[in-house]
Design an enzyme around this catalytic site. Structure first.
Site, PDB file in Angstrom:
ATOM      1  N   SER A 470       0.719  -1.283  -0.094  1.00  0.00           N
ATOM      2  CA  SER A 470       0.088  -0.056  -0.081  1.00  0.00           C
ATOM      3  C   SER A 470       0.936   1.162   0.106  1.00  0.00           C
ATOM      4  CB  SER A 470      -1.054  -0.153   1.078  1.00  0.00           C
ATOM      5  OG  SER A 470      -1.999   0.922   0.991  1.00  0.00           O
ATOM      6  N   ASP A 481      10.354   5.475 -10.204  1.00  0.00           N
ATOM      7  CA  ASP A 481      10.105   6.382 -11.341  1.00  0.00           C
ATOM      8  C   ASP A 481      10.624   7.591 -11.355  1.00  0.00           C
ATOM      9  OD1 ASP A 481       8.000   4.497 -12.059  1.00  0.00           O
ATOM     10  OD2 ASP A 481       6.424   5.464 -11.045  1.00  0.00           O
ATOM     11  N   LYS A 495      -0.940  -4.370  -3.339  1.00  0.00           N
ATOM     12  CA  LYS A 495      -2.326  -3.984  -3.222  1.00  0.00           C
ATOM     13  C   LYS A 495      -2.194  -2.667  -3.427  1.00  0.00           C
ATOM     14  CE  LYS A 495      -5.841  -3.343   0.317  1.00  0.00           C
ATOM     15  NZ  LYS A 495      -6.099  -2.063  -0.176  1.00  0.00           N
TER      16      LYS A 495
END
Length: 701
Positions: A470, A481, A495
């Site tokens: 999460s 990224d 998740k």
């Protein structure tokens, strides 16, 4: 082996005081197991909520209805030990009209199936009790398929009788191997089987309804579930109280209660004796209470026994995952306690003995959870406790200590506040998007860095594992990224969905009876690069060899999860090491790991646990079981002891009654830092190659 996961709603349910535990109730007359008008109303509202608000588009047709039917039978009989194939065939026609029934709120078929199930349980228990008087020959060469979740259903009663003969024999053998006194085994098993029948006979109409509706919602997606009025009340109480209990999230798997994870700062985690995958097979109150066998109990009933007020003692009988079903159990005594924010708080330490030229000093920041003291914040306290506030202070201290790089350790961090995940990311980037959230209507919102500017511009690595979930995945994905840090470890949990609670009563304002609530999946997280964190999680740039197959863990192991998806990337600027540099770092790490006794131990442990996960059949010959148990125990102990001795540590056996707790904690700390030290070495290598993830603006400092 396919996992059957029925997670408890929330770890906080372990926090309720013992006075709220259900009292021993009377058998429910089978004639009263019929649907009520209130349940019919609730069903029709649930239909509307799923159709209009759930993130996954739903069509209540024949195909979906068949899946609900199978999920309901699986919920009642997960190990295919009660229903015959003829029972399945008898009700199969029900599946073809179940969609029409649900649309109109008709629940008669679900209750008819449950009434037959109750009858089948009574029949099986009578047989099991009759087998206890005869005893068993444990020298005979035969085997028992203890995991029947994917086996064919028995077609004849005699076939099912044979399955149960072997089951009872296996249960008896398991107690023998756990060093239970032989003369006490029949009585213990008698109480176990009688308790199973008694608990099923105590299912009332609401229990049947909740079981069926959750089979319905989980057929759509695994994180959507129904909370009955009583479950909702427990949830409200738990949210009002301080978090007290043992600090563990439990799940039901077949007829066992399994530890899914322990909570930072809780007694279970602090004891060092309870681990993910361990089974709780017995519960006792206080120092002298009688140990109750809880195999076959409903998950909530086990929770009712475990939870209790701060300062009280609960004793648990644990079947460690590493010992398998044929190993010895362990009794653990825990003092229930309040899980305070400071016990979950981020912490830091230094690793300055890395063998590099020139020598480097690496700071490590452990973040067990993404926490935020919303109560203090709402009162206007500007110094309220939060992950970001704490990490901010730790970074400043590490900078004063002259660190050359920082490792952020997110292993076993199950998530928490989304606000904190975005704020924490902002400490390592100047400005920009952090995560995208897409709702059920297709609208995408971008969460951005709330605080422009960078607190830490230096070399960074993020350590994750299979239990990082999460909010942890949001932070790790953003760092990856942006190229701001090297992601190291194991593929994360995966998740990437968002849930909310819907009060069903709001749809019927004048409804006098409480209809309960629906925990509904309403949105999905997407990385700024466009891919979701759902299902795939975050794949490390440099992976450790401690998880050879990630498909049987996390979101990937659940039935019917939302698929991975992709949307348009957000507008952001990436800085990173080149692919060649990452390959060089990976090769150096792999070379070190091949001769690292710590990773030898972790890999051996993972191999043993994987063997246990893949096993579905066990020998019923006592000698074979003992030999296999000793083999696994020897592999694990020899590897652990060999590693500890390389660290100058005398091994401590945690299974002894008089274990030195301080020595045990030191031993566990050394083992826990095996991966951290390698992450630090990787970061040290990267520092020599350049500055990993350092923003270009920082290069001019």
């Amino acid at each position: 082996m396919r996992q059957r996961l029925i997670p408890l709603l929330i770890a906080l349910l372990l926090a309720l005081p013992a006075g709220l535990a259900c009292a021993e109730s009377q058998d429910v007359p089978i004639s009263s197991l019929v649907p009520t008008y209130r349940q019919q109303r609730a069903t029709m509202i649930i239909n509307q909520a799923l159709e209009h608000f759930h993130y996954r588009e739903m069509t209540l047709d024949d195909g979906f209805a068949e899946w609900i039917f199978e999920k309901y039978l699986e919920a009642l009989d997960p190990n295919r030990s009660f229903f015959l194939q003829g029972d399945f065939d008898r009700f199969e026609h029900t599946a073809h009209r179940l969609d029409d029934d649900l649309t109109q709120g008709r629940l008669d078929a679900a209750f008819e199936i449950f009434r037959l199930y109750r009858q089948r349980v009574d029949e099986r228990v009578r047989l099991a009790l009759s087998l206890l008087d005869a005893g068993f020959d444990f020298k005979r060469q035969e085997s028992y398929r203890f995991d029947r979740s994917e086996a064919e259903r028995a077609r004849k009663r005699t076939e099912l009788d044979e399955i149960w003969r072997k089951r009872v024999k296996n249960d008896w053998l398991g107690l023998r191997l756990s060093k239970q006194q032989e003369n006490k085994i029949p009585g213990l098993l008698r109480r176990r089987y009688q308790g199973l029948a008694r608990r099923i006979r105590q299912f009332d109409s609401d229990d049947v309804f909740r079981t069926f509706i959750n089979a319905y919602t989980e057929s759509l997606e695994p994180h959507t579930s129904y909370m009955s009025p009583s479950t909702s009340e427990n949830f409200d109480i738990s949210m009002r109280l301080s978090l007290e209990g043992i600090g563990a999230v439990l799940r039901g798997e077949n007829e066992y209660t399994v530890v899914q994870r322990t909570i930072p700062g809780g007694p279970a985690r602090q004891s060092g004796l309870i681990h993910s995958g361990d089974q709780i097979v017995g519960v006792a109150q206080g120092k002298g209470g009688v140990m109750e066998d809880v195999i076959g109990w409903r998950l909530q009933d086990v929770v009712d026994k475990i939870r209790g007020p701060k300062g009280s003692v609960v004793r648990l009988q644990i079947q460690p995952k590493s010992s398998g079903s044929d190993g010895a159990t362990r009794e653990i005594s825990l003092v229930r306690n309040e899980i305070r924010l400071e016990d979950q708080a981020a912490k830091s330490y230094l690793i300055d003995n890395i063998d590099t030229v020139p020598r480097v000093r690496i700071g490590v920041i452990e973040i067990p959870a993404f926490y935020r003291d919303f109560r203090a914040e709402s009162k206007g306290n500007k110094d309220f406790r939060s992950t970001t506030q704490d990490v901010r202070g730790l970074i400043r201290r590490l900078k004063r200590q002259g660190v050359d790089g920082i490792v952020v350790d997110l292993r076993s961090n199950g998530g928490g506040s989304l606000t904190e995940a975005t704020a924490l990311t902002g400490l390592f980037i100047d400005t920009g998007p952090i995560v995208q959230v897409k709702d059920a209507f297709g609208k995408v919102e971008v969460e951005t860095d709330p605080d422009p500017g960078i607190l830490y511009k230096g070399p960074l690595a993020v350590l994750v594992d299979r239990n990082s979930a999460s909010a942890s995945e949001i932070f790790a994905a953003a760092m990856q990224d942006y190229g701001r840090g090297i992601i190291i470890g194991e593929p994360t949990f995966g998740k990437g969905t968002v849930q909310t609670l819907i009060d069903l009563n709001r749809f019927v304002p004048k409804q006098e009876d409480d209809l309960g609530r629906l925990r509904l999946t309403v949105a999905e997280f997407f990385r700024i690069s466009g891919g979701s964190t759902q299902l795939r999680g975050v794949v490390p740039d440099i992976a450790f060899p401690t998880m050879s197959d990630s498909d049987d863990h996390g979101e990937r192991a659940l039935d019917n999860p939302l698929p991975w998806a992709k949307i348009e990337a957000a507008d952001y600027a990436r800085v990173s090491l080149s692919g060649g540099e990452i390959r060089s770092l990976r090769q150096r790490s792999e070379k070190r790991i091949r001769r690292d006794p710590g990773f030898d131990m972790l890999t051996a442990q993972e191999q043993v646990l994987r063997e246990l996960d893949d096993q579905t059949v066990a020998s019923l010959r006592e000698w074979d079981r003992r030999i296999e148990s000793k083999r696994r125990e020897r592999v694990l102990k020899d590897q652990r002891n060999a590693f500890l001795r390389t660290q100058g540590i005398d091994p401590v056996d945690e299974n002894t009654d008089d274990v030195d707790q301080d020595a045990l904690e030191k031993q566990q700390e050394i083992i826990a830092r095996i991966q951290v030290k390698e992450a630090a070495r990787i970061l040290a290598d990267a520092i020599r190659l350049g500055s990993p993830g350092r923003p270009r603006s920082a290069m001019r400092d």
